[in-house]
Write a protein that holds these residues in place. Sequence first.
Motif, PDB file in Angstrom:
ATOM      1  N   MET A   1      99.727  16.825  28.895  1.00  0.00           N
ATOM      2  CA  MET A   1     100.059  16.161  27.635  1.00  0.00           C
ATOM      3  C   MET A   1      98.835  15.619  26.908  1.00  0.00           C
ATOM      4  SD  MET A   1     103.164  16.737  28.047  1.00  0.00           S
ATOM      5  CE  MET A   1     104.212  17.182  29.414  1.00  0.00           C
ATOM      6  N   THR A   2      97.981  14.890  27.609  1.00  0.00           N
ATOM      7  CA  THR A   2      96.941  14.108  26.944  1.00  0.00           C
ATOM      8  C   THR A   2      95.715  14.948  26.632  1.00  0.00           C
ATOM      9  OG1 THR A   2      96.007  13.388  29.056  1.00  0.00           O
ATOM     10  CG2 THR A   2      97.693  11.998  28.082  1.00  0.00           C
TER      11      THR A   2
ATOM     12  N   HIS B   1      93.002  22.393  24.557  1.00  0.00           N
ATOM     13  CA  HIS B   1      92.527  21.778  25.796  1.00  0.00           C
ATOM     14  C   HIS B   1      93.471  20.662  26.227  1.00  0.00           C
ATOM     15  CE1 HIS B   1      91.335  18.450  23.200  1.00  0.00           C
ATOM     16  NE2 HIS B   1      91.161  17.736  24.290  1.00  0.00           N
ATOM     17  N   LYS B   2      93.301  20.227  27.464  1.00  0.00           N
ATOM     18  CA  LYS B   2      93.950  19.016  27.971  1.00  0.00           C
ATOM     19  C   LYS B   2      92.904  18.229  28.744  1.00  0.00           C
ATOM     20  CE  LYS B   2      97.855  20.006  26.167  1.00  0.00           C
ATOM     21  NZ  LYS B   2      98.304  19.252  24.968  1.00  0.00           N
ATOM     22  N   TRP B   3      92.836  16.957  28.478  1.00  0.00           N
ATOM     23  CA  TRP B   3      91.808  16.069  29.033  1.00  0.00           C
ATOM     24  C   TRP B   3      92.160  15.606  30.435  1.00  0.00           C
ATOM     25  CZ3 TRP B   3      86.979  15.085  28.537  1.00  0.00           C
ATOM     26  CH2 TRP B   3      86.419  13.838  28.831  1.00  0.00           C
ATOM     27  N   PHE B   4      93.455  15.335  30.679  1.00  0.00           N
ATOM     28  CA  PHE B   4      93.944  15.012  32.023  1.00  0.00           C
ATOM     29  C   PHE B   4      95.041  16.013  32.364  1.00  0.00           C
ATOM     30  CE2 PHE B   4      91.885  10.886  31.683  1.00  0.00           C
ATOM     31  CZ  PHE B   4      91.479  10.675  32.996  1.00  0.00           C
TER      32      PHE B   4
ATOM     33  N   PHE C   1     103.562  24.612  34.275  1.00  0.00           N
ATOM     34  CA  PHE C   1     103.389  23.303  33.642  1.00  0.00           C
ATOM     35  C   PHE C   1     104.226  23.237  32.373  1.00  0.00           C
ATOM     36  CE2 PHE C   1      99.638  24.594  35.888  1.00  0.00           C
ATOM     37  CZ  PHE C   1      99.274  23.475  36.615  1.00  0.00           C
ATOM     38  N   LEU C   2     104.650  22.045  32.043  1.00  0.00           N
ATOM     39  CA  LEU C   2     105.167  21.781  30.711  1.00  0.00           C
ATOM     40  C   LEU C   2     104.036  21.119  29.932  1.00  0.00           C
ATOM     41  CD1 LEU C   2     108.864  20.564  31.120  1.00  0.00           C
ATOM     42  CD2 LEU C   2     107.998  22.852  30.617  1.00  0.00           C
ATOM     43  N   VAL C   3     103.705  21.700  28.787  1.00  0.00           N
ATOM     44  CA  VAL C   3     102.577  21.207  27.997  1.00  0.00           C
ATOM     45  C   VAL C   3     103.018  21.001  26.555  1.00  0.00           C
ATOM     46  CG1 VAL C   3     100.948  22.417  29.483  1.00  0.00           C
ATOM     47  CG2 VAL C   3     101.737  23.512  27.382  1.00  0.00           C
ATOM     48  N   LEU C   4     102.257  20.170  25.844  1.00  0.00           N
ATOM     49  CA  LEU C   4     102.489  19.927  24.430  1.00  0.00           C
ATOM     50  C   LEU C   4     101.494  20.709  23.590  1.00  0.00           C
ATOM     51  CD1 LEU C   4     103.111  16.065  24.200  1.00  0.00           C
ATOM     52  CD2 LEU C   4     104.804  17.890  24.062  1.00  0.00           C
ATOM     53  N   ALA C   5     101.982  21.260  22.494  1.00  0.00           N
ATOM     54  CA  ALA C   5     101.114  21.961  21.556  1.00  0.00           C
ATOM     55  C   ALA C   5     101.748  21.916  20.174  1.00  0.00           C
ATOM     56  CB  ALA C   5     100.883  23.411  21.990  1.00  0.00           C
ATOM     57  N   GLN C   6     100.904  22.068  19.159  1.00  0.00           N
ATOM     58  CA  GLN C   6     101.363  22.046  17.773  1.00  0.00           C
ATOM     59  C   GLN C   6     101.841  23.435  17.372  1.00  0.00           C
ATOM     60  OE1 GLN C   6     101.690  19.384  16.045  1.00  0.00           O
ATOM     61  NE2 GLN C   6     100.262  17.852  16.882  1.00  0.00           N
TER      62      GLN C   6
ATOM     63  N   ALA D   1      93.898  16.831  42.949  1.00  0.00           N
ATOM     64  CA  ALA D   1      92.957  17.381  41.976  1.00  0.00           C
ATOM     65  C   ALA D   1      93.449  17.090  40.564  1.00  0.00           C
ATOM     66  CB  ALA D   1      92.818  18.884  42.176  1.00  0.00           C
ATOM     67  N   SER D   2      92.691  16.286  39.833  1.00  0.00           N
ATOM     68  CA  SER D   2      92.940  16.076  38.413  1.00  0.00           C
ATOM     69  C   SER D   2      91.833  16.778  37.652  1.00  0.00           C
ATOM     70  CB  SER D   2      92.959  14.587  38.075  1.00  0.00           C
ATOM     71  OG  SER D   2      94.014  13.942  38.765  1.00  0.00           O
ATOM     72  N   SER D   3      92.162  17.421  36.552  1.00  0.00           N
ATOM     73  CA  SER D   3      91.202  18.317  35.931  1.00  0.00           C
ATOM     74  C   SER D   3      91.203  18.224  34.418  1.00  0.00           C
ATOM     75  CB  SER D   3      91.513  19.766  36.347  1.00  0.00           C
ATOM     76  OG  SER D   3      92.797  20.155  35.857  1.00  0.00           O
ATOM     77  N   GLU D   4      90.190  18.861  33.842  1.00  0.00           N
ATOM     78  CA  GLU D   4      90.154  19.163  32.417  1.00  0.00           C
ATOM     79  C   GLU D   4      90.308  20.673  32.290  1.00  0.00           C
ATOM     80  OE1 GLU D   4      86.563  17.626  30.693  1.00  0.00           O
ATOM     81  OE2 GLU D   4      86.679  15.811  31.938  1.00  0.00           O
ATOM     82  N   VAL D   5      91.156  21.101  31.372  1.00  0.00           N
ATOM     83  CA  VAL D   5      91.412  22.538  31.238  1.00  0.00           C
ATOM     84  C   VAL D   5      91.357  22.952  29.769  1.00  0.00           C
ATOM     85  CG1 VAL D   5      92.895  22.553  33.294  1.00  0.00           C
ATOM     86  CG2 VAL D   5      93.932  22.314  31.023  1.00  0.00           C
ATOM     87  N   GLU D   6      91.157  24.243  29.586  1.00  0.00           N
ATOM     88  CA  GLU D   6      91.268  24.852  28.268  1.00  0.00           C
ATOM     89  C   GLU D   6      92.260  26.009  28.337  1.00  0.00           C
ATOM     90  OE1 GLU D   6      87.488  25.926  26.658  1.00  0.00           O
ATOM     91  OE2 GLU D   6      86.818  23.839  26.481  1.00  0.00           O
TER      92      GLU D   6
END
Length: 548
Positions: A184-185, A217-220, A229-234, A271-276
Amino acid sequence: MAATHEVFNQPTPLADTNLFSANRALQDALRLNAPGLATDRLQALGALVGSAAMQDHARLANVHTPELRTHDRQGHRIDEVEFHPAYHALMAAATGAGLHGTPYASEEQATGHAHTQRAAAFMLFTELEPSILCPISMTYAVTPALRDNPAIYADWAPKLAAQAYDPALKLWRDKPGVTMGMGMTEKQGGSDVRANTTQAVLDGQDEWGARYRLAGHKWFFSAPMCDAFLVLAQAPGGLSCFFLPRVLPDGSRNGLRIQRLKDKLGNKANASSEVEFDGASAWLVGEEGRGVPQILAMGTMTRLDCALGTSGLMRQALSQAMHHTAQRQAFGKPLMEHALMQNVLADLAIESEAACALSIRLARTFDQQSDAREQLLSRVLTPIAKFWICKRGSLFAQEAMECLGGNGYVEEGGEGVLARIYREMPVNSIWEGAGNIMALDLLRAMRKGDVTEALMQELAPARGQHAALDRMIDAVPTLLDVQANESAARTLARDVALTVQGALLAQTAPAAVFGAFCDSRLATRHDVFGTLGSGADIHAIIERARPH
């Protein structure tokens, strides 16, 4: 000549105990909130997570932290995280205990207490402080959200509810069980998810519905080795929710690039990550523009787990403090026999039991969502419980650590779990919304229905049992009116949390615990542990909470 090094006055490790049978507070909370619940599974889990073998897995998973492998030796992009075998052993145990999507299975729901039983099990597992429960909690939260895409839900729900674990990155249909995460973030937004910039472009239609390509991207991005995953996007219609699998239906890997792993204060095994997202394929869940309401619904469930997790960590910290002080000699007698230490231990025991009572009561609301009042209570009590219990967690862990002195500050050995607990506590307070977000969420929840009436009904059974509690109950309507503004929202959350905890302890705890709670938290303002008044039955409180 005498030996130069003789070890004495060092307590034995707290191991190979049944964490459920020793936890009277949890048992009594279940009797109130899940009457008739068979506890054989909880007994078995209590023995498992209390074993020395599982404690060793938890230690090893935190010592040997995850490592990112972006490419294989031939230079192919693989984006995999490598874990110590202890991590996988813990994940297998957690899924085997049904801590993830199992409560949504029809046979589990038939008991009427699936979520409450799962909550108790989650608390027991958290006592290990294994740091692996993030993917478990997210799987629990996102499973019902998938119903907004019936095709995906039909394919994935049975695997999400299966009590099986397979860490391999492969097609979902080839695995006995799967896990899910959330993304999300973003770095520019944090809790302000409406500031997300990840873009979703329609890319066609298939058996799972509308398919999009994601760039952003997602920062966390926690637990990046989950299966989806469930993710947010515009999207063109606004901020939307998307289902993004790691492995696509054709067996190829999706365009999810892990940039780096976070170096965190605690929660080391996870494991917490940053992803693109590099043109990653994702499928719409629900309607375009409805992403935020879906996230709020999932957030309610992960916030429950924050309260449950902190309550479990409190219980283990208390058990470690009691176990140590019962054996460690100082000034001619065990530490536990010193009056000031007894006051501290009893005060911690009261806090732990109050946290347990509120957490299990909140879990019960998820079993009774067909009841309008319970539905409203779940919306209101969730931010209250997460705010207050998690705020108390770090202070609690510090005080428990002080009971062990320098031994509590050291990482190694059985008592080293206290250092892990202390480092883990803030994550439950911060994750899924820190204190201010919870206070604001409480204000939003109060606009959803007659909160005053729902709370007054909840508090009614405790009337007449303690003067200070009666005063707090009488003040609730005024609190909900006068403090229902942003600047006073934290005060409101604290005061309602304490009142509800008092009312629950009136129904589940013995008089010694209930009376001391009301005297120390309601009649006066509690500012530091170990300040119970002379009227508290400290010996009875300690005896109830001892881990054996």
